[in-house]
Motif scaffolding. Structure first.
Motif, PDB file in Angstrom:
ATOM      1  N   GLY A   1       7.480  -1.357 -13.396  1.00 60.90           N
ATOM      2  CA  GLY A   1       8.295  -0.390 -12.915  1.00 60.90           C
ATOM      3  C   GLY A   1       7.550   0.866 -12.189  1.00 60.90           C
ATOM      4  O   GLY A   1       7.455   1.437 -11.074  1.00 60.90           O
TER       5      GLY A   1
ATOM      6  N   VAL B   1       8.860  -3.759   1.224  1.00 62.16           N
ATOM      7  CA  VAL B   1       7.892  -3.330  -0.184  1.00 62.16           C
ATOM      8  C   VAL B   1       8.194  -4.275  -1.374  1.00 62.16           C
ATOM      9  O   VAL B   1       7.146  -4.481  -1.919  1.00 62.16           O
ATOM     10  N   ALA B   2       9.425  -4.345  -1.584  1.00 62.83           N
ATOM     11  CA  ALA B   2       9.835  -5.192  -2.896  1.00 62.83           C
ATOM     12  C   ALA B   2       9.294  -6.713  -2.650  1.00 62.83           C
ATOM     13  O   ALA B   2       8.644  -7.109  -3.673  1.00 62.83           O
ATOM     14  N   LEU B   3       9.328  -7.297  -1.555  1.00 66.35           N
ATOM     15  CA  LEU B   3       8.726  -8.472  -1.288  1.00 66.35           C
ATOM     16  C   LEU B   3       7.390  -8.559  -1.263  1.00 66.35           C
ATOM     17  O   LEU B   3       6.710  -9.441  -1.967  1.00 66.35           O
TER      18      LEU B   3
ATOM     19  N   PHE C   1       5.027  -6.364  -2.917  1.00 62.80           N
ATOM     20  CA  PHE C   1       4.917  -6.288  -4.490  1.00 62.80           C
ATOM     21  C   PHE C   1       5.167  -7.535  -5.218  1.00 62.80           C
ATOM     22  O   PHE C   1       4.315  -8.036  -6.090  1.00 62.80           O
ATOM     23  N   ALA C   2       6.443  -8.407  -4.997  1.00 64.61           N
ATOM     24  CA  ALA C   2       6.639  -9.391  -5.765  1.00 64.61           C
ATOM     25  C   ALA C   2       5.632 -10.730  -5.714  1.00 64.61           C
ATOM     26  O   ALA C   2       5.055 -11.208  -6.530  1.00 64.61           O
TER      27      ALA C   2
ATOM     28  N   ARG D   1       5.712   3.023   1.850  1.00 64.16           N
ATOM     29  CA  ARG D   1       6.725   3.522   2.561  1.00 64.16           C
ATOM     30  C   ARG D   1       6.225   4.585   3.414  1.00 64.16           C
ATOM     31  O   ARG D   1       6.693   5.087   4.513  1.00 64.16           O
TER      32      ARG D   1
ATOM     33  N   ALA E   1       5.671   1.595  -3.661  1.00 67.43           N
ATOM     34  CA  ALA E   1       6.870   1.883  -2.980  1.00 67.43           C
ATOM     35  C   ALA E   1       6.656   3.148  -2.428  1.00 67.43           C
ATOM     36  O   ALA E   1       6.795   3.360  -1.281  1.00 67.43           O
TER      37      ALA E   1
ATOM     38  N   PHE F   1       5.235  -0.575  -9.206  1.00 62.93           N
ATOM     39  CA  PHE F   1       6.038  -0.433  -8.119  1.00 62.93           C
ATOM     40  C   PHE F   1       6.298   0.768  -7.653  1.00 62.93           C
ATOM     41  O   PHE F   1       6.473   0.826  -6.362  1.00 62.93           O
TER      42      PHE F   1
ATOM     43  N   TRP G   1      12.743  -0.914   1.849  1.00 59.26           N
ATOM     44  CA  TRP G   1      12.602  -1.240   0.626  1.00 59.26           C
ATOM     45  C   TRP G   1      12.531  -2.889   0.515  1.00 59.26           C
ATOM     46  O   TRP G   1      11.966  -3.317  -0.495  1.00 59.26           O
ATOM     47  N   ARG G   2      13.051  -3.633   1.582  1.00 59.52           N
ATOM     48  CA  ARG G   2      12.878  -5.155   1.382  1.00 59.52           C
ATOM     49  C   ARG G   2      11.315  -5.455   1.476  1.00 59.52           C
ATOM     50  O   ARG G   2      11.113  -6.616   0.758  1.00 59.52           O
TER      51      ARG G   2
END
Length: 163
Positions: free
Chosen positions: A53, A91-93, A95-96, A64, A60, A56, A88-89
């Protein structure tokens, strides 16, 4: 590659600070020594979730805005494929996919030193670690795998004029 290594050093510092905070809170709440953390699977899982977390949140916040400190140093800018700032989409993708490719490599090499039967897994995970970099060699736009899947790209930023 130098930006990646610099980013790794910065991330290690962020993770060490987050881990110190987690261990301090753990000791305040439980009054147990830090060594007790390794005995409890739930605490270890919470620790892992906390560290991921924090990592991330760091990425993030930076992505951003378009650049991490390492990216700013090397004049690299991260944007969507259409040149817009990341959402956010993305960033999350990013990072994943980056986490899946890069995260498991080091722990398995530590285990492989003590369990010879895990060496093949460690080598396969090393190949997975290098997959985003190898992908960039063959990608027509020279994007890394996590950038291709997230719809992002790295650009050379213009020089800053500090007036």
């Amino acid at each position: 590659m130098f930006a990646f290594l610099y980013e790794l050093l910065l991330l290690i510092a962020v993770v060490l600070l987050a881990e110190g905070l987690f261990q301090g809170v753990f000791q305040l709440i439980t009054k147990l020594p830090v060594t007790a953390m390794s005995d409890d699977l739930i605490v270890r899982a919470l620790n892992f979730v906390w560290i991921m977390g924090v990592a991330f949140a760091y990425f993030a916040w930076c992505w951003r805005g378009g650049q991490t400190l390492a990216m700013r140093t090397w004049r690299i800018c991260l944007v969507k494929a259409d040149g817009q700032p990341l959402g956010w989409r993305e960033v999350a993708l990013r990072f994943a996919v980056g986490g899946v490719c890069m995260l498991p490599c080091a722990p398995f090499w530590v285990l492989a030193r003590h369990h010879a039967d895990l060496r093949i897994v460690a080598w396969l995970l090393t190949a997975l670690f290098f997959l985003p970099f190898l992908w960039a060699l063959f990608d027509r736009e020279r994007r890394f795998l996590h950038d291709r899947l997230a719809g992002t790209q790295l650009l050379i930023a213009p020089p800053r004029s500090d007036v």
